[in-house]
Design an enzyme around this catalytic site. Structure first.
Site, PDB file in Angstrom:
ATOM      1  CG  HIS A 194      -0.388   0.099   2.533  1.00  0.00           C
ATOM      2  ND1 HIS A 194       0.542  -0.804   3.036  1.00  0.00           N
ATOM      3  CD2 HIS A 194      -0.569   1.015   3.520  1.00  0.00           C
ATOM      4  CE1 HIS A 194       0.864  -0.445   4.259  1.00  0.00           C
ATOM      5  NE2 HIS A 194       0.224   0.659   4.583  1.00  0.00           N
TER       6      HIS A 194
ATOM      7  CG  ASP B 155       4.742   2.987   7.316  1.00  0.00           C
ATOM      8  OD1 ASP B 155       3.858   3.369   6.512  1.00  0.00           O
ATOM      9  OD2 ASP B 155       4.510   2.172   8.226  1.00  0.00           O
ATOM     10  CG  HIS B 156       4.284   0.029   4.132  1.00  0.00           C
ATOM     11  ND1 HIS B 156       4.236  -1.294   4.500  1.00  0.00           N
ATOM     12  CD2 HIS B 156       3.812   0.723   5.193  1.00  0.00           C
ATOM     13  CE1 HIS B 156       3.742  -1.392   5.734  1.00  0.00           C
ATOM     14  NE2 HIS B 156       3.472  -0.183   6.175  1.00  0.00           N
TER      15      HIS B 156
ATOM     16  CG  HIS C  33       3.693  -2.727  10.358  1.00  0.00           C
ATOM     17  ND1 HIS C  33       2.720  -2.072  11.076  1.00  0.00           N
ATOM     18  CD2 HIS C  33       4.015  -1.897   9.333  1.00  0.00           C
ATOM     19  CE1 HIS C  33       2.455  -0.905  10.490  1.00  0.00           C
ATOM     20  NE2 HIS C  33       3.232  -0.771   9.441  1.00  0.00           N
TER      21      HIS C  33
HETATM   22 ZN   LIG Z   1       2.719   0.716   7.978  1.00  0.00          ZN
HETATM   23 ZN   LIG Z   2      -0.250   1.638   6.518  1.00  0.00          ZN
END
Ligand SMILES: [Zn+2]
Ligand SMILES: [Zn+2]
Ligand SMILES: [Zn+2]
Ligand SMILES: [Zn+2]
Lengths: 368, 368
Positions: A62, A66-67, A316
């Site tokens: 997504h 942070d990804h 995570h």
């Molecule tokens: Zn995240």
């Molecule tokens: Zn997220």
């Protein structure tokens, strides 16, 4: 074929000196597939035993920063460190992720004047309206690819939910079939199911010798599942001379989520060798976790149980959970408590629980 | 007023575990100004003694990824870690940089669904055609701000070269005047000149007592440079009772460059307390450095000499130069050789040379 998975970042929300932002690498015989690419992933790769230049595919679950924020820099650095030999054209990098990812790369690579020595293509997954609250959905004006394509961008596919309404077929090749499925999060988020094809069992060499068959082309035909005819006219079926098929491995990697959409993904992930699931906050913060579109160890365990996964790997984690190695007596927010919570929920289920840490490598052996 | 500068990343091209990508913080009494923000800057900030929440202004010298890719993540993390008290509205962050920066932030923050708890404004510098080769210039289609502004974006200015053709006035407040000037690089790049205002000297208290003036409002008027009238009718001029003015400090921070455009910037930077200049490669690689739009220590030294700077600080080293602390006997590419090269070129000039390393803090004392 050897297969393992290395976690490059296990922290949520942002990278910190003790937990990188989300990224993991699935490695099969030297080829590396990168799942998510938070800021700092390229530096984590340099610290690991992996080689960034081996990355052939990237999957973005997504578009949360942070990804994703590490992806433009990673592509630039792979290019800078690749062999600029014009004789040897570099392989294309295929990038899969939600709608908007193509525009993100065009703008970030384009405005920074970043040239790559290899081509890339972005294959976008079309989210559905029920994957996120309305405010998390991107209007068409946000993804209106107005500018020109990047010079190294090749056309990518737009992938919609398949007719069963259950999943997205990303690709299938000789070794793998890879599908995506929908998760519920603050913005559209996806999980990925990587299924290795079953492979024919080994030839029973004793039996072949009894039948008077010498090593040669017929061996290959039998191994490939075709019948072989001896000079005598006798037909040998593969089932007579092959051991049991070697079942392919199944690896399921879920993006951020507070739930999975529909039953289809549970079937898809059924019997997974490894199920990677987020566990941002402990069970005692369940309400807060769900409010933010996240899961607890208990919720991750419920998914693993429903899928009959062999191993659940949690990652995570909120940055409040320090790695065990930095944990001091009396610290609150002990990350090993997250593992206990998942294990409690999986008692007698047969599902093993692993806590990911940055640079942990999890082997994924063949089933014997 | 205390003032210092901390280097968060001194590597060129990309961040590595031993050298971060470009970023440095100029700190004055708790307020932090960030110059460039390569990938990983937020993590470097966490490792330093500085607080990201104190950043009020950001200056981006040019749009290359090693100076920019950390900015969206930094803004998100500052927001996540800021006090969400709705009573206390957070200050706006002002961001200065080349045309295209506003679009970059809109798209990166917008597509990732990043909400900020504070407003921000991007003030864009309009480059001129002679700042870079033609292929390094952004066509209008690349910066066509097609999408809507980010919800936290406030209108920013577009700043053009001033009528003298020498510099860009970014802002002036009670303490500072900040200007930018043009550099030549592969893409449009800028230098920044931060000039602290001179301040009136201290009051000569002995002399004031002789004149029969007691501490009170008249002291303030004299200190502010206004004459004061005694009850006797006698007028006292500030010059009679003030010591020499305290000269403001001057800090000049240049982006990537192989040269400076025009003579104006040399005058602007004249007498700088600190001149921060890149030195990507050693003198022996001068041709390669210039080809790539970069400088050698010798070239940096020539600029420092032309400006009569007090101190030259070198940074932005090729990742081939390891920090001195990691240098081993027999290693080629010794970074301290870069310092020697600059010192050789500055013999008898009175310019001190400092080699920046990640986390080095350079104090900038008042001139006495
Ligand atoms: Zn995240
Ligand atoms: Zn997220
Ligand atoms: Zn640079
Ligand atoms: Zn540059």
């Amino acid at each position: 074929m050897s297969m393992d998975m290395t976690f490059l970042g296990t922290g949520s929300a942002y990278p910190s000196p003790h937990r990188g932002a989300s990224a993991l690498v699935l490695r099969t015989e030297g080829e590396c597939w990168l799942f998510d690419c938070g800021e700092g992933t390229q530096t984590q790769l340099m610290r690991s035993q992996l080689r960034a230049g081996r990355i052939t595919k990237v999957f973005i679950s997504h578009l949360h920063g942070d990804h994703l924020f590490g992806l433009p820099g990673l592509l630039c650095t792979v290019s800078l460190n690749s062999n600029p030999d014009p004789q040897q054209s570099l392989n294309r990098v295929d990038i899969y992720g939600p709608r908007g990812l193509r525009h993100f790369l065009r703008v970030t690579l384009g405005l920074t004047g970043s040239q790559l020595l290899f081509p890339y293509a972005v294959h976008e997954l079309e989210p559905t309206a029920d994957q996120s609250p309305e405010e998390g959905q991107l209007g068409p004006e946000m993804t209106a690819e107005s500018g020109p394509p990047h010079p190294q961008e090749q056309p990518g596919r737009t992938i919609s939910l398949d007719t069963s309404g259950e999943c997205y077929l990303l690709f299938e090749d000789k070794k793998f079939v890879v599908k995506a499925f929908r998760l519920f999060h603050r913005i559209p988020s996806f999980g990925f199911c990587i299924r290795e094809h079953d492979r024919p069992g080994r030839l029973k060499t004793e039996r072949l010798r009894e039948l008077g068959l010498k090593p040669g082309p017929l061996y290959g035909r039998l191994k490939a599942g075709e019948p072989a005819t001896l000079e005598s006219g006798r037909v040998i079926l593969p089932s007579e001379v092959l051991e049991d098929a070697i079942p392919g491995r199944k690896v399921c990697i879920l993006g951020d989520c507070s739930s999975i959409l529909g039953q289809g993904p549970l079937t898809l992930c059924s019997g997974a060798d490894i199920l990677v699931h987020e566990a941002t906050l402990g069970n005692e913060h369940r309400e807060k976790a769900v409010d933010h579109g996240h899961s607890t160890p208990g919720m991750a365990a419920a998914v693993a149980r429903a899928c009959c996964a062999r191993r659940l790997v949690l990652h995570h984690f909120s940055q409040r959970y320090k790695p065990s190695s930095l944990q001091k007596d009396g610290d609150e927010d002990d990350v090993s408590e997250l593992k206990r919570q998942a294990e409690d929920a999986l008692l007698d289920s047969g599902v093993d629980v692993t806590l990911a840490e940055d640079f942990l490598t999890v082997p994924i052996p063949l089933r014997r």
